[in-house]
Design a protein around this motif. Sequence first.
Motif, PDB file in Angstrom:
ATOM      1  N   ARG A 161       0.911  -1.073   0.192  1.00 51.56           N
ATOM      2  CA  ARG A 161       0.007  -0.057   0.085  1.00 51.56           C
ATOM      3  C   ARG A 161       0.794   1.356   0.038  1.00 51.56           C
ATOM      4  N   ARG A 162       1.949   1.219   0.838  1.00 47.85           N
ATOM      5  CA  ARG A 162       2.856   2.398   0.777  1.00 47.85           C
ATOM      6  C   ARG A 162       3.401   2.716  -0.566  1.00 47.85           C
ATOM      7  N   GLU A 163       3.800   1.719  -1.078  1.00 48.15           N
ATOM      8  CA  GLU A 163       4.633   1.770  -2.495  1.00 48.15           C
ATOM      9  C   GLU A 163       3.283   2.135  -3.739  1.00 48.15           C
ATOM     10  N   GLN A 164       2.114   1.900  -3.304  1.00 46.61           N
ATOM     11  CA  GLN A 164       0.938   2.260  -4.261  1.00 46.61           C
ATOM     12  C   GLN A 164       0.716   3.749  -4.141  1.00 46.61           C
ATOM     13  N   LEU A 165       0.825   4.106  -2.830  1.00 45.68           N
ATOM     14  CA  LEU A 165       0.646   5.521  -2.400  1.00 45.68           C
ATOM     15  C   LEU A 165       1.825   6.479  -3.005  1.00 45.68           C
ATOM     16  N   LEU A 166       3.040   5.943  -2.997  1.00 49.65           N
ATOM     17  CA  LEU A 166       4.264   6.688  -3.531  1.00 49.65           C
ATOM     18  C   LEU A 166       4.323   6.648  -4.969  1.00 49.65           C
ATOM     19  N   THR A 167       3.841   5.866  -5.562  1.00 49.31           N
ATOM     20  CA  THR A 167       3.755   5.745  -7.249  1.00 49.31           C
ATOM     21  C   THR A 167       2.585   6.954  -7.506  1.00 49.31           C
ATOM     22  N   VAL A 168       1.499   6.805  -6.810  1.00 50.50           N
ATOM     23  CA  VAL A 168       0.423   7.566  -7.318  1.00 50.50           C
ATOM     24  C   VAL A 168       0.717   9.176  -6.858  1.00 50.50           C
ATOM     25  N   GLY A 169       1.464   9.357  -5.564  1.00 46.26           N
ATOM     26  CA  GLY A 169       1.916  10.677  -5.248  1.00 46.26           C
ATOM     27  C   GLY A 169       3.058  10.987  -6.212  1.00 46.26           C
ATOM     28  N   ARG A 170       3.882  10.444  -6.487  1.00 46.06           N
ATOM     29  CA  ARG A 170       4.963  10.838  -7.400  1.00 46.06           C
ATOM     30  C   ARG A 170       4.265  11.301  -8.856  1.00 46.06           C
ATOM     31  N   ALA A 171       3.432  10.429  -9.365  1.00 50.90           N
ATOM     32  CA  ALA A 171       2.786  11.014 -10.674  1.00 50.90           C
ATOM     33  C   ALA A 171       2.107  12.465 -10.595  1.00 50.90           C
ATOM     34  N   LEU A 172       1.334  12.272  -9.393  1.00 49.82           N
ATOM     35  CA  LEU A 172       0.777  13.599  -9.096  1.00 49.82           C
ATOM     36  C   LEU A 172       1.599  14.869  -8.948  1.00 49.82           C
ATOM     37  N   PHE A 173       2.563  14.517  -8.004  1.00 52.83           N
ATOM     38  CA  PHE A 173       3.670  15.729  -7.887  1.00 52.83           C
ATOM     39  C   PHE A 173       4.454  16.401  -9.055  1.00 52.83           C
TER      40      PHE A 173
ATOM     41  N   GLY B  49       0.072  22.105  -5.942  1.00 53.26           N
ATOM     42  CA  GLY B  49      -1.262  21.744  -6.566  1.00 53.26           C
ATOM     43  C   GLY B  49      -1.574  20.255  -6.392  1.00 53.26           C
ATOM     44  N   THR B  50      -0.759  19.489  -5.502  1.00 53.59           N
ATOM     45  CA  THR B  50      -1.501  18.317  -5.315  1.00 53.59           C
ATOM     46  C   THR B  50      -2.051  18.243  -3.990  1.00 53.59           C
ATOM     47  N   SER B  51      -3.302  17.504  -3.639  1.00 54.41           N
ATOM     48  CA  SER B  51      -3.830  17.407  -2.284  1.00 54.41           C
ATOM     49  C   SER B  51      -3.707  16.036  -1.712  1.00 54.41           C
TER      50      SER B  51
END
Length: 198
Positions: free
Chosen positions: A6-18, A25-27
């Motif tokens: 889950r942590r890695e999934q969140l990092l992948t999503v966050g990385r793309a958004l940042f 601009g990312t919330s």
Amino acid sequence: MTARERREQLLTVGRALFAEKGFEGTSVEEIASRADVSKPVVYEHFGGKEGMYAVIVDREVEALLGALSGALATKAHPRQLVERAALALLGYIENSPDGFRILVRDSPVAQASGTFSSLLGDVSAQVEGLLGEQFRKRGLDPAVAPVYSQMLVGMVALAGQHWAEVREPSKQVVASHMVNLAWNGLSSLERRPDLPED
């Protein structure tokens, strides 16, 4: 999903958004929505977007610094070291465009280290040592090696930022032109450069 997955999934999503929207601009809401989790899950893993951003930036800095340090670590002719460093930076940009976008954007004010600027400072220090040695061998003043180091690293970094956006010409062509300018300029340095007075 395990906590680690889950942590890695969140990092992948966050990385793309940042990379797409920048830090401001990312919330947390958007990160949670794209990851299909609730906001508390993001807070549980990272304490907020600042914590997530810090982890992502640390990983990117480590990857880029590793590539650049590896290019400069082995004994070789100085021209080869410049070639390797230019190709290492362009290779990182090519393989990690989102990571590079994150690094070159403005970081949160509270974050003093782990920025592209601090990374370039680390690389400049390595290059400074190499240039100082070459300056001594050529009878040039090694005390100015820090200035030349900043110029050389800055040239490569800015050319890399430009190439990250346009991707033309090829990585090899861009690197060859960087080396051409850096090496041919450095190979004919004057002992005491001076600007004409007005």
